[in-house]
Design an enzyme around this catalytic site. Structure first.
Site, PDB file in Angstrom:
ATOM      1  CD  GLU A 152      -2.197  -1.232   2.260  1.00 56.49           C
ATOM      2  OE1 GLU A 152      -2.287  -0.418   3.542  1.00 56.49           O
ATOM      3  OE2 GLU A 152      -3.347  -2.630   2.882  1.00 56.49           O
ATOM      4  CE  LYS A 168       4.803   4.869   6.721  1.00 54.40           C
ATOM      5  NZ  LYS A 168       4.693   5.970   7.599  1.00 54.40           N
ATOM      6  CG  ASP A 216       3.761  13.073   4.289  1.00 54.54           C
ATOM      7  OD1 ASP A 216       3.646  12.483   5.577  1.00 54.54           O
ATOM      8  OD2 ASP A 216       4.306  13.521   4.289  1.00 54.54           O
ATOM      9  CE1 TYR A 251      -8.473   6.719  -1.206  1.00 58.60           C
ATOM     10  CE2 TYR A 251      -5.933   7.657  -1.363  1.00 58.60           C
ATOM     11  CZ  TYR A 251      -7.313   7.333  -1.618  1.00 58.60           C
ATOM     12  OH  TYR A 251      -7.491   8.206  -3.548  1.00 58.60           O
ATOM     13  CE  LYS A 253       8.921   7.267   6.875  1.00 59.44           C
ATOM     14  NZ  LYS A 253       9.169   7.193   7.846  1.00 59.44           N
ATOM     15  CB  CYS A 300      14.883  45.900 -13.592  1.00 60.25           C
ATOM     16  SG  CYS A 300      14.765  44.571 -14.597  1.00 60.25           S
ATOM     17  CB  CYS A 309      17.759  46.251 -17.786  1.00 59.89           C
ATOM     18  SG  CYS A 309      15.984  46.797 -17.273  1.00 59.89           S
ATOM     19  CB  CYS A 331      11.393  44.721 -15.178  1.00 57.38           C
ATOM     20  SG  CYS A 331      12.691  45.755 -16.070  1.00 57.38           S
ATOM     21  CB  CYS A 376      14.317  44.056 -19.439  1.00 59.25           C
ATOM     22  SG  CYS A 376      14.503  43.059 -17.962  1.00 59.25           S
TER      23      CYS A 376
HETATM   24  S1  IVH Z   1      -0.687   0.894   8.855  1.00 54.63           S
HETATM   25  C1  IVH Z   1       0.834  -1.763  12.636  1.00 54.63           C
HETATM   26  N1  IVH Z   1      -0.587   1.691   6.364  1.00 54.63           N
HETATM   27  O1  IVH Z   1       2.536   5.706   9.303  1.00 54.63           O
HETATM   28  C2  IVH Z   1       0.145  -1.223  11.445  1.00 54.63           C
HETATM   29  N2  IVH Z   1      -0.288   3.036   7.990  1.00 54.63           N
HETATM   30  O2  IVH Z   1       4.135   4.713  10.607  1.00 54.63           O
HETATM   31  C3  IVH Z   1      -0.182   0.803  11.254  1.00 54.63           C
HETATM   32  N3  IVH Z   1       0.376   4.916   7.264  1.00 54.63           N
HETATM   33  O3  IVH Z   1       1.027   5.937  11.866  1.00 54.63           O
HETATM   34  C4  IVH Z   1      -0.132   1.014  10.691  1.00 54.63           C
HETATM   35  N4  IVH Z   1      -0.234   4.927   5.242  1.00 54.63           N
HETATM   36  O4  IVH Z   1      -0.260   6.959  10.321  1.00 54.63           O
HETATM   37  C5  IVH Z   1      -0.247   1.320   7.709  1.00 54.63           C
HETATM   38  N5  IVH Z   1      -1.315   2.023   4.630  1.00 54.63           N
HETATM   39  C6  IVH Z   1      -0.503   1.922   5.305  1.00 54.63           C
HETATM   40  C7  IVH Z   1      -0.379   3.366   5.844  1.00 54.63           C
HETATM   41  C8  IVH Z   1       0.380   3.622   7.446  1.00 54.63           C
HETATM   42  C9  IVH Z   1       0.023   5.668   6.562  1.00 54.63           C
HETATM   43  C10 IVH Z   1       1.381   5.823   8.569  1.00 54.63           C
HETATM   44  C11 IVH Z   1      -0.435   5.611   9.691  1.00 54.63           C
HETATM   45  C12 IVH Z   1       1.257   4.473  10.543  1.00 54.63           C
HETATM   46  C13 IVH Z   1       2.001   4.992  10.616  1.00 54.63           C
HETATM   47  C14 IVH Z   1       3.335   4.020  10.964  1.00 54.63           C
END
Ligand code: IVH
Length: 673
Positions: free
Chosen positions: A115, A117, A119, A225, A316, A410, A413, A428, A434
């Site tokens: 999945e 991750k 932000d 999500y 990451k 400017c 020029c 300018c 210029c």
């Molecule tokens: S699973 C035990 N899935 O990442 C598993 N976390 O460092 C718990 N996060 O606090 C989290 N996308 O805020 C999971 N697809 C995803 C995620 C996700 C972002 C964040 C979440 C969590 C942190 C974990």
């Protein structure tokens, strides 16, 4: 008040329909009805609820506008702790993770849910009998904050689950985030309103969700999500993580469309690679990907270490933020002369790219951060977005720094800098002179409605300027076949044609010449008016602001632009050069104001004219010195009344103002009737 059974039923039907359409829109991304139909249902429900307030239930889709501000957020104890994830910063570390998993499970054959991750910030949603009763932040994993009122305002979070096969108690977990597009738009609004701008979508999401006044949250473009479950009672869930996510979707909870199931570590690394490539085009910000062992029975075998599961890991991306030093603030001049401050930074690696420059937008932005040369700054980069200075680490400021001010001249020029468009944009005034504006200016000069130099297209102008063969429009006239032949894709014949076109263009009109100069705010029509009014270029060169404002349709803005342009010695030099190479035009015959029959008269046109259009009549009247206005007042000198003229004619009659028919007007304009 008694509510008729049918009304109650209708409200319930509307709630179901709206929930269904929310589901199609937010979860399936496949709306079934046009927005207008959705709005109609929504308004119908709102009206019912206004007429019968007792119909309002917390899970009604109308209840998303936020509520009275809180004094503080309450605390929430997570029945199942909200864990964090172990991190991997390289493929090797993901391989190590895969090896540990395989060893414990005693099989090399493991499927993973992969999945993005997201932000944003982790949120837990609690549904009781399908109704959202509580939303909480992760906090320290055990105790979080109660942000129910805020989360209720997020449209993609269902207030009531869809269907009827959900567990009696269901805690869903996921990420609340701000889509990139929403983030940019919101920051733009904040900037225009002179309010705080957020450094990145994560800060914006966190800042928006942690508002004590949920009515503010309601105005922020947040989304969610879901990526897992916590407490589940009174119902069964599937035995694979990926299948649970599908089930959540069927209940109206949003799941990221970019989740996948992959085989083994090889599948994980492949997924990471693919998502990395798509990162900048994804509509949401991510800081990596997450791999989770898909089968729950395998997850149970693996268990946890301290506060993270052994069955999952986050891979990451390299950091998107870094600290560096601000070496200087340079000012760049854009195509239209707009001045933009740019931060010159000590080189720093941000998200795998070395950054040495960042845009600073404008003086306000610099003031807001109190940015000074020598400061340690946080640099931020999102996908392929231009790096930004996010904030200043004031505690690391060296002594004797100075505040920065945009220049009044400017930097390219040395021409005067003007403030325009509500004072936000600095520009300018150098125009033709210029270098930064040169290409655009020369393109404009050569264009059809200006000097009409056939064969001198945009590409060629760029080539000529880049090759340092021309610096201003006058240089065009010293080009010769030899010089042109050296250019790429330039046949001798085309070179000759171009030189001939240049020769022809030398004989022009004052109006075209004025337009060609590219004076800010002076378009084709204004150029014609100025030419007619002043007749000779020298008269215009010496005109002051007051005299210019006497010209029909020239207001203070145009007058200011004209005067500023002709006050720049460089512009005067170029004009002289153009005359020296042989540009010429006949003087325009000027009729002095005294000689004009309608000089200074205020004229109103009303009713329909048959021989002239309104704007033709207006133009003709202006030529005779009249000022044409829209409404009749005591100041009006003359009303031209066409067919079926109504109230304006009556008013003119009442005020004793002279009224003229269309025929009389035509006679005055010396147009044959
Ligand atoms: S699973 C035990 N899935 O990442 C598993 N976390 O460092 C718990 N996060 O606090 C989290 N996308 O805020 C999971 N697809 C995803 C995620 C996700 C972002 C964040 C979440 C969590 C942190 C974990």
């Amino acid at each position: 008040m008694d509510i008729p059974a049918e009304t109650r039923a209708q409200a319930a039907r509307l709630r179901d329909q709206i929930n269904h359409h929310n589901y199609r829109y937010y979860v399936l991304d496949d709306p079934e009805v046009p927005d207008a139909e959705y709005d109609r249902l929504f308004r119908e429900l709102q009206t019912l609820e206004e007429n019968y307030p007792a119909l309002v239930i917390p899970a009604s889709p109308t209840q998303r506008v936020g509520a009275e501000p809180l004094a503080a957020f309450g605390e929430v104890q997570h029945a199942v702790p909200m864990l964090s994830l172990g991190n991997a910063f390289s493929n090797d570390e993901v391989c190590d993770f895969g090896r540990r998993v395989s060893e414990r499970l005693e099989t090399g054959d493991v499927e993973f849910a992969a999945e993005p991750k997201l932000d944003g910030l982790a949120i837990s949603l609690l549904y009781e009998s399908g109704v959202l009763v509580r939303a909480a932040t992760r906090g320290d994993g055990v105790t979080g904050e109660n942000v129910t009122q805020n989360v209720r305002t997020i449209r993609s979070v269902p207030l009531h689950l869809v269907g009827d096969d959900y567990p009696r108690l269901l805690e869903v977990r996921g990420e609340v985030y701000m889509p990139k597009a929403g983030f940019e738009a919101m920051n733009q609004r904040q900037r225009e309103a002179g309010e705080k701008v957020f450094a990145n979508p994560r800060n914006a999401a966190a800042g928006s969700l942690r508002q004590l006044d949920s009515r503010i949250t309601a105005t922020r473009p947040l989304a969610m999500y879901c990526y897992g479950v916590g407490l589940v009672e009174g119902g069964e869930l599937p035995d694979r993580h990926s299948a649970i996510l599908q089930r959540l979707k069927s209940w109206g909870l949003r799941v990221c469309p970019d989740v996948a199931t992959v085989n083994g570590v090889a599948g994980c690394l492949d997924y990471y690679q693919k998502i990395s490539e798509r990162r900048s085009s994804l509509p949401y910000d991510i800081d990596g990907v997450v791999f989770k062992v898909d089968r729950l029975n395998q997850q149970r075998i693996l268990g946890f270490v301290s506060r993270a599961p052994r069955w999952a890991i986050a891979q990451k991306f390299p950091a998107q933020e870094a600290l560096t030093t601000l070496l200087a603030i340079d000012v760049q001049v854009g195509r239209t002369g707009a001045l933009t401050p740019v931060a010159r930074l000590a080189p720093v690696e941000v998200g795998g790219v070395t950054v040495t420059n960042a845009t600073l937008h404008n003086q306000d932005e610099i003031d807001r951060m109190d940015l000074r040369v020598g400061d340690t700054v946080v640099v931020y980069r999102a996908g392929d977005v231009i790096p930004k200075v996010a904030s200043v680490v004031v505690s690391r400021r060296p002594p004797n720094t100075h505040t920065f001010h945009m220049p009044e001249q400017c930097p390219q020029c040395d021409s005067d800098v003007q403030r325009s468009e509500g004072g936000v944009i600095l520009r300018c005034s150098g125009g033709l002179y210029c270098p930064a504006q040169r290409k655009e200016a020369i393109k404009h000069f050569a264009s059809r409605r200006a000097m009409d130099i056939e064969g001198l297209g945009d590409k060629l102008v760029e080539q000529l300027v880049d090759a340092d063969m021309i610096h201003d429009p006058a240089d065009l006239y010293s080009l010769n076949v030899d010089a042109l032949a050296g250019l790429e894709r330039m046949a001798e014949k085309s070179a000759e044609n171009l030189l001939a076109a240049l020769q022809t263009s030398k004989s022009t009109t004052l109006a075209r010449f004025l337009f060609a100069l590219g004076i800010r705010d002076v378009g084709e029509t204004t150029a014609q008016t100025l030419a007619k009014h002043y007749g000779r270029l020298d008269a215009l060169l010496h005109a002051d602001i007051d005299s210019l404002q006497e010209v029909p349709d020239v207001g203070p803005v145009v007058a200011e632009s004209v005067v500023t342009f002709f006050r720049q010695p460089h512009n005067l030099d170029i004009i002289q050069k153009l005359r020296d190479v042989g540009l010429h035009w006949p003087n325009v015959e000027v009729v002095s104001p005294e000689q004009q029959p309608l000089s200074g008269k205020i004229v109103v046109l009303t009713g329909s004219l048959t021989r002239l259009t309104r704007s033709e009549a207006k133009e003709q009247l202006q030529k005779l010195g009249a000022k044409v206005t829209g409404s009749v007042s005591k100041k009006t000198d003359l009303v031209i009344a066409g067919e079926s003229a109504g109230s304006k004619r009556e008013k003119a009659e009442r005020l004793g103002i002279k009224i003229m028919s269309e025929d009389e007007l035509l006679a005055l304009l010396e147009i044959d009737v």
